[in-house]
Design an enzyme around this catalytic site. Structure first.
Site, PDB file in Angstrom:
ATOM      1  N   LYS A 147      46.945  40.630  46.720  1.00  0.00           N
ATOM      2  CA  LYS A 147      47.054  39.230  46.283  1.00  0.00           C
ATOM      3  C   LYS A 147      48.047  39.111  45.132  1.00  0.00           C
ATOM      4  CE  LYS A 147      42.415  38.149  47.924  1.00  0.00           C
ATOM      5  NZ  LYS A 147      40.986  37.984  47.674  1.00  0.00           N
ATOM      6  N   GLN A 180      37.019  38.221  42.597  1.00  0.00           N
ATOM      7  CA  GLN A 180      36.852  38.925  43.873  1.00  0.00           C
ATOM      8  C   GLN A 180      35.369  39.194  44.150  1.00  0.00           C
ATOM      9  OE1 GLN A 180      39.268  39.412  46.019  1.00  0.00           O
ATOM     10  NE2 GLN A 180      38.188  40.658  47.501  1.00  0.00           N
ATOM     11  N   ASP A 239      39.809  29.546  45.665  1.00  0.00           N
ATOM     12  CA  ASP A 239      39.032  30.114  46.772  1.00  0.00           C
ATOM     13  C   ASP A 239      38.365  29.008  47.592  1.00  0.00           C
ATOM     14  OD1 ASP A 239      38.982  32.882  47.249  1.00  0.00           O
ATOM     15  OD2 ASP A 239      37.798  33.253  45.435  1.00  0.00           O
TER      16      ASP A 239
HETATM   17  N1  GUN Z   1      36.132  38.980  49.086  1.00  0.00           N
HETATM   18  C1  GUN Z   1      36.505  39.018  50.391  1.00  0.00           C
HETATM   19  N2  GUN Z   1      37.247  37.933  50.697  1.00  0.00           N
HETATM   20  C2  GUN Z   1      37.331  37.189  49.575  1.00  0.00           C
HETATM   21  C3  GUN Z   1      37.985  35.958  49.270  1.00  0.00           C
HETATM   22  O1  GUN Z   1      38.611  35.307  50.110  1.00  0.00           O
HETATM   23  N3  GUN Z   1      37.841  35.534  47.970  1.00  0.00           N
HETATM   24  C4  GUN Z   1      37.122  36.223  47.044  1.00  0.00           C
HETATM   25  N4  GUN Z   1      37.045  35.705  45.818  1.00  0.00           N
HETATM   26  N5  GUN Z   1      36.508  37.361  47.307  1.00  0.00           N
HETATM   27  C5  GUN Z   1      36.623  37.842  48.560  1.00  0.00           C
END
Ligand code: GUN
Length: 306
Positions: free
Chosen positions: A74, A118, A141
């Protein structure tokens, strides 16, 4: 007759020379990502020229190796497309109160337009309290109660990146969605439920299947669109799809050989769908699109805040 037209999303069908069968067209998540990210880069540069590039803060708590890879990707994607990003990494013992203090500081930071914590978090931290602590306009998110409510009521807002990316992939086939029967397998707050709402918003007739659905195949065999978001390989097999359908595979699993695979029995389902069908690969499908839509959300948040 020639082979089927390639879809706008850059997919391709595959002629199997061995037995003469033509399989479903691939929806290429990498190619579609490149197109969308090029536009993100241009819009990020325009914001930077006005004084401030879009900024994303990513917080990782603990040492889960898969999460570490996701957050690195990311942050890397931000750097590659002109977004400012910061990565904050903490030990798994980080007290919840300290995490909430960090989020409050990022809420107040004008260089940060999006905050992503995350998931999953260590057990002593309540994810709902963490999500609620993120300022609504920085919730890239789309996990907050406000974002979920905006999606449910059809108001503009920040959409969860994975289902948002799945919609872009479905749209890239050029097929009209209104009136189509879409079956979503999985009902998580992060993928299944928002996916169903996005499809509903696009006027599909939507069925949501889950672990208590007695006969999944009864539903999937009628579907024009199937989104598999369960986290278990071979959830969708060849006998469970209708020829010509669109299959989106959100799964991220490992097979017995340790190779990455989705929830769909890819080769067999691709063949069962036939030349009029579409399917996403794993890897190279939903994964890159999730990161792409995170960039889109961060850009949208920055443009709204500018
Ligand atoms: N863990 C797995 N996918 C995601 C996501 O799209 N956002 C976040 N914050 N954690 C994740």
């Amino acid at each position: 007759m020639g082979s089927p037209e390639p879809p706008p999303g850059g997919g391709s069908s595959q002629f199997d020379e061995k037995d003469g069968r033509v399989t479903a067209q691939l929806i290429d998540g990498l190619a579609l990502s490149r197109q969308i990210r090029a536009e993100v880069g241009a819009r990020a540069a325009a914001l930077a020229a006005r004084g401030r590039p879009p900024g994303l803060a990513v917080i990782l708590v603990g040492d889960d190796p898969a999460s570490a890879v996701y957050v690195r990707n990311k942050v890397k994607a931000c750097h590659e497309h002109g977004l400012h990003s910061v990565l904050e990494q903490y030990d798994a013992t980080l007290p919840q109160a300290t995490l909430l203090e960090r989020i409050a500081a990022l809420n107040a930071d004008p260089a940060i337009h999006g905050i992503l914590v995350q998931m999953p978090l260590p057990r002593h931290i309540d994810p709902q309290q963490v999500i609620a602590a993120i300022a609504a306009h920085k919730d890239v998110d789309g996990f907050s109660v406000l974002s979920a409510g905006e999606l449910m009521t059809g108001l503009p807002g920040l959409r969860p990146a994975t289902p948002y990316g799945c919609m872009k992939m479905i749209e890239s086939t050029g097929r009209a969605i209104p009136g189509r029967h879409a079956v979503v397998i999985g009902r998580s707050n992060t993928v299944g439920k928002p996916m169903a709402l996005l499809l509903l918003q696009a006027n599909a007739t939507v069925t949501v299947c889950h672990s208590a659905t007695p006969d999944l195949a009864v539903h999937t065999r009628q579907a024009d669109i199937v989104v598999a978001a369960v986290g278990r390989r071979n959830t969708l097999t060849a006998g469970m799809v209708k020829p010509g359908a669109i299959v989106i595979d959100v799964g991220m699993n490992r097979n017995d050989a340790g190779k990455l695979c989705g929830d769909v029995d890819f080769d067999a389902v691709r063949e069962a769908l036939g030349p009029a069908g579409f399917i996403t690969p794993v890897p190279g499908g939903v994964g890159p699109m999730t990161i792409t839509m995170l960039l889109v959300n961060t850009l949208q948040a920055a443009e709204t805040q500018a």
